[in-house]
Scaffold this active site. Structure first.
Site, PDB file in Angstrom:
ATOM      1  N   HIS A   1      18.754  34.611  19.564  1.00  0.00           N
ATOM      2  CA  HIS A   1      18.973  33.536  20.531  1.00  0.00           C
ATOM      3  C   HIS A   1      17.682  32.747  20.741  1.00  0.00           C
ATOM      4  CE1 HIS A   1      17.432  36.805  23.182  1.00  0.00           C
ATOM      5  NE2 HIS A   1      16.772  35.790  23.720  1.00  0.00           N
TER       6      HIS A   1
ATOM      7  N   HIS B   1      12.126  29.087  19.867  1.00  0.00           N
ATOM      8  CA  HIS B   1      12.215  29.846  18.629  1.00  0.00           C
ATOM      9  C   HIS B   1      13.310  30.900  18.703  1.00  0.00           C
ATOM     10  CE1 HIS B   1       9.634  32.248  21.282  1.00  0.00           C
ATOM     11  NE2 HIS B   1      10.069  33.302  20.605  1.00  0.00           N
TER      12      HIS B   1
END
Length: 214
Positions: free
Chosen positions: A69, A157
């Site tokens: 995620h 990220h």
């Protein structure tokens, strides 16, 4: 709506792969965070296995993340009776946000604030501005409850794998170049590292709420 001042960051060692807990567990207080979902293809996991193998050649053993995620908030503490109002606030603020494309193909090394874990992640380049706009809305919901907002100038990220402690130096330089080469040369990597952010989730303890984007 103010967080209790006695909620502290702790470095108690847990029994989960040597990881360290960030917060003391207290009854009625739930560690919570907001994130965008990334559902990888099976080939993505094959690419990750190649990255683990390449890292081992440089003396670094990486453990794959259980899920993937993009974090859109820090981990904060919600009281139990705050959870539903907080989730509703997120839904109200995000209901007009359209899904958007993300491309995460540049490897980068990250360390958590306590310096207890090091992560190999893929930084999001395409989609960065849209993620900033989502974070702006999430921050407004956090501010309603006097909770800490997200980092300034964040590096969005997808964390791929982790190891215990601060081991940034072994992962940098030649190692990181070799890992990036694995990604760049992997078949269909341009497809595997792009996805649509079409759902925002809020996790409180072991419960997860979903906020679909338009």
């Amino acid at each position: 709506m103010f967080p209790d001042p006695d909620i502290q960051h702790l470095d108690d060692v847990s029994k989960h792969g040597g990881r360290v807990r960030s917060f003391r567990h207290e009854r009625g207080h739930w560690a919570s965070y907001v994130y965008a979902v990334f559902h990888p293809r099976e080939e993505f996991r094959e690419m990750l296995e190649e990255l683990q193998s390449a890292a081992r050649k440089h003396g670094v053993t990486l453990t794959k993340m259980e899920e993937f995620h993009i974090s859109l908030s820090q981990t904060v503490i919600l009281r139990h009776h705050w959870i539903n109002p907080f989730v509703q606030s997120l839904k109200d603020r995000l209901c007009f946000v359209s899904r958007f494309l993300c491309v995460a193909d540049r490897l980068k090394v990250y360390v958590n604030e306590e310096k207890t874990r090091t992560f190999l992640g893929m930084e999001v380049m395409t989609g960065h501005q849209q993620l900033l706009e989502v974070v702006s809305e999430v921050d407004k919901s956090l501010q309603e409850f006097n909770l800490e907002t997200f980092y300034q100038n964040p590096s969005f990220h997808v964390s791929l794998a982790w190891c215990v402690g601060e081991v940034t130096e072994p992962l940098q330089g030649a190692c990181l170049l070799e890992l990036q080469k694995v990604v760049d040369e992997f078949e269909d990597s341009d497809v595997l590292t792009r996805f649509y952010a079409d759902e925002i989730r809020c996790k409180c303890g072991n419960q997860v709420w979903s906020v679909p984007l338009r």
